[in-house]
Write an enzyme that holds these catalytic residues in place. Structure first.
Site, PDB file in Angstrom:
ATOM      1  N   MET A  30     -43.906  95.916 -34.554  1.00  0.00           N
ATOM      2  CA  MET A  30     -44.491  96.227 -33.251  1.00  0.00           C
ATOM      3  C   MET A  30     -43.526  95.820 -32.136  1.00  0.00           C
ATOM      4  SD  MET A  30     -48.562  95.845 -33.759  1.00  0.00           S
ATOM      5  CE  MET A  30     -48.709  94.077 -33.629  1.00  0.00           C
ATOM      6  N   HIS A  37     -38.072  89.344 -37.769  1.00  0.00           N
ATOM      7  CA  HIS A  37     -37.799  90.780 -37.940  1.00  0.00           C
ATOM      8  C   HIS A  37     -36.353  90.999 -38.384  1.00  0.00           C
ATOM      9  CE1 HIS A  37     -40.965  90.880 -34.586  1.00  0.00           C
ATOM     10  NE2 HIS A  37     -41.560  91.520 -35.574  1.00  0.00           N
ATOM     11  N   GLY A 149     -42.987  90.868 -43.973  1.00  0.00           N
ATOM     12  CA  GLY A 149     -42.833  89.421 -43.923  1.00  0.00           C
ATOM     13  C   GLY A 149     -44.017  88.691 -44.543  1.00  0.00           C
ATOM     14  N   ASP A 152     -47.332  87.534 -42.630  1.00  0.00           N
ATOM     15  CA  ASP A 152     -48.601  88.274 -42.670  1.00  0.00           C
ATOM     16  C   ASP A 152     -48.955  88.521 -44.138  1.00  0.00           C
ATOM     17  OD1 ASP A 152     -49.080  89.081 -39.645  1.00  0.00           O
ATOM     18  OD2 ASP A 152     -46.952  89.329 -40.060  1.00  0.00           O
ATOM     19  N   SER A 187     -43.075  84.393 -33.954  1.00  0.00           N
ATOM     20  CA  SER A 187     -44.030  85.465 -33.696  1.00  0.00           C
ATOM     21  C   SER A 187     -43.747  86.038 -32.321  1.00  0.00           C
ATOM     22  CB  SER A 187     -45.462  84.911 -33.735  1.00  0.00           C
ATOM     23  OG  SER A 187     -46.365  85.839 -33.149  1.00  0.00           O
TER      24      SER A 187
HETATM   25  P1  AMP Z   1     -44.983  92.553 -36.257  1.00  0.00           P
HETATM   26  O1  AMP Z   1     -43.966  93.143 -35.343  1.00  0.00           O
HETATM   27  O2  AMP Z   1     -45.451  91.190 -35.832  1.00  0.00           O
HETATM   28  O3  AMP Z   1     -46.099  93.507 -36.618  1.00  0.00           O
HETATM   29  O4  AMP Z   1     -44.227  92.260 -37.619  1.00  0.00           O
HETATM   30  C1  AMP Z   1     -43.440  93.247 -38.248  1.00  0.00           C
HETATM   31  C2  AMP Z   1     -42.996  92.722 -39.581  1.00  0.00           C
HETATM   32  O5  AMP Z   1     -42.247  91.512 -39.385  1.00  0.00           O
HETATM   33  C3  AMP Z   1     -44.181  92.351 -40.499  1.00  0.00           C
HETATM   34  O6  AMP Z   1     -43.854  92.685 -41.839  1.00  0.00           O
HETATM   35  C4  AMP Z   1     -44.272  90.865 -40.321  1.00  0.00           C
HETATM   36  O7  AMP Z   1     -44.836  90.203 -41.421  1.00  0.00           O
HETATM   37  C5  AMP Z   1     -42.816  90.485 -40.152  1.00  0.00           C
HETATM   38  N1  AMP Z   1     -42.701  89.202 -39.472  1.00  0.00           N
HETATM   39  C6  AMP Z   1     -43.262  88.833 -38.296  1.00  0.00           C
HETATM   40  N2  AMP Z   1     -42.990  87.534 -38.023  1.00  0.00           N
HETATM   41  C7  AMP Z   1     -42.254  87.072 -39.072  1.00  0.00           C
HETATM   42  C8  AMP Z   1     -41.667  85.810 -39.399  1.00  0.00           C
HETATM   43  N3  AMP Z   1     -41.768  84.750 -38.596  1.00  0.00           N
HETATM   44  N4  AMP Z   1     -40.979  85.711 -40.553  1.00  0.00           N
HETATM   45  C9  AMP Z   1     -40.860  86.777 -41.381  1.00  0.00           C
HETATM   46  N5  AMP Z   1     -41.380  87.984 -41.129  1.00  0.00           N
HETATM   47  C10 AMP Z   1     -42.070  88.138 -39.995  1.00  0.00           C
END
Ligand code: AMP
Length: 298
Positions: A30, A37, A149, A152, A187
């Site tokens: 996102m 990421h 990741g 989640d 995050s």
């Molecule tokens: P998001 O943009 O938060 O929806 O996350 C996109 C992807 O990045 C998802 O697969 C998340 O699990 C992963 N992700 C987000 N934060 C982390 C983190 N701190 N460590 C590893 N992966 C992450």
């Protein structure tokens, strides 16, 4: 090289058509990219001839409109970071490209895995939103591998289940949670924490670490382990939405940890809802590293 920025699924298919031979790796996000990421993108870069990053703040997985509105959007900076790690294509569609007028399909993953933890707290519709957008993105990109990741963890279980049930031909790869030096999971939402709340939030990794320490001492009763987490949170007046230990695969509650388990929590810190988790695996010691200041706090 700057990545190619693509706004429509039709253009994406054209761009990827001549590039499939050496493998396509896909990292859905996102946006508001951080090191978590980037670790997914670096792994994808290593494994594939072509790397696709998607940036789409998916409205259907947000419960509260205020959370959706407040979600950080930093596309120019994201594209610059994507260039640094060698992303080839950034797919950044509009909401109307993803959900045109008349869009009427929802992918629902049923059962315990979507009813517990985040599904219990935010409602199953959260995972309907996740499953539907991930299915649509996987069909648009048609990657060989997609990277998610462990931050989640429940999302990974849901996506794996959907991919298996629908026979989507993709390998799902997971990477460990990336953490700041004090242990807080990275995050996109952390940027919305005030400095005081950012300091309070360190109780989250301290709590998870306390549970891991107790687990390493042989404690297998989920109640005692979740209490160790709660104690750290309540010590700084944080009131968690849930702190639970479930089976790592089925996400069902367990009476005693005899096989891999997931310790997961959600807690609101100021205006920001944070989630985190660790695996508790008998025979494996994989504790969160806390900075010296955090250790002395404990
Ligand atoms: P998001 O943009 O938060 O929806 O996350 C996109 C992807 O990045 C998802 O697969 C998340 O699990 C992963 N992700 C987000 N934060 C982390 C983190 N701190 N460590 C590893 N992966 C992450």
């Amino acid at each position: 090289m700057m990545p190619r920025i693509v706004r429509t699924a039709a253009e994406l298919r054209d761009v990827l058509a001549p590039r499939r031979a050496d493998g396509v790796g896909f990292v859905p996000t996102m946006g508001a990219l951080h090191e978590g990421h980037l670790s997914l993108l670096r792994t994808a870069r290593n494994d594939n001839g072509t790397v696709v990053l998607s940036i789409f703040v998916n409205p259907t997985q947000f419960g509260e409109a205020a959370d959706l509105d407040a979600y950080p959007r930093t596309e120019a900076a994201d594209v610059a970071l994507a260039a640094e790690v060698g992303v080839d294509v950034v797919f950044a569609p509009s909401v109307s490209e993803m959900y045109p007028t008349g869009f009427a399909t929802t992918v629902t993953v049923g059962g315990a895995i979507t009813g517990t933890l985040e599904g219990a707290e935010r409602g199953r519709s959260h995972f309907d939103g996740v499953a539907t957008v991930v299915a649509k993105l996987l069909l648009s990109v048609q990657p060989d591998r997609a990277y998610f990741g462990a931050k989640d963890a429940q999302q990974v279980v849901v996506v794996r289940s959907m991919v298996a049930d629908l026979g989507i031909p993709v390998e799902i790869v997971t990477r460990p949670t990336s953490r700041d030096a004090d242990g807080l999971a990275r995050s996109s939402r952390n940027t919305r924490l005030s400095p005081a709340d950012r300091a309070l939030a360190t109780a989250i990794p301290r709590g998870l670490r306390a549970a891991q320490d107790a687990f390493a001492r042989g404690i297998r009763d989920p109640r005692l382990l979740t209490d160790a987490v709660r104690n750290e949170l309540t010590a700084v007046d944080l009131d968690p939405e849930y702190v639970e230990i479930v089976d790592a695969d089925s996400l069902e509650p367990i009476a005693e940890i005899e096989r891999p388990a997931l310790l997961a929590l959600a807690v609101r810190v100021g205006q920001v809802r944070l989630i985190d988790n660790v695996a508790l695996v008998p025979g494996v010691d994989d504790r969160i590293v806390l900075s010296p200041a955090e250790r002395s706090h404990a």
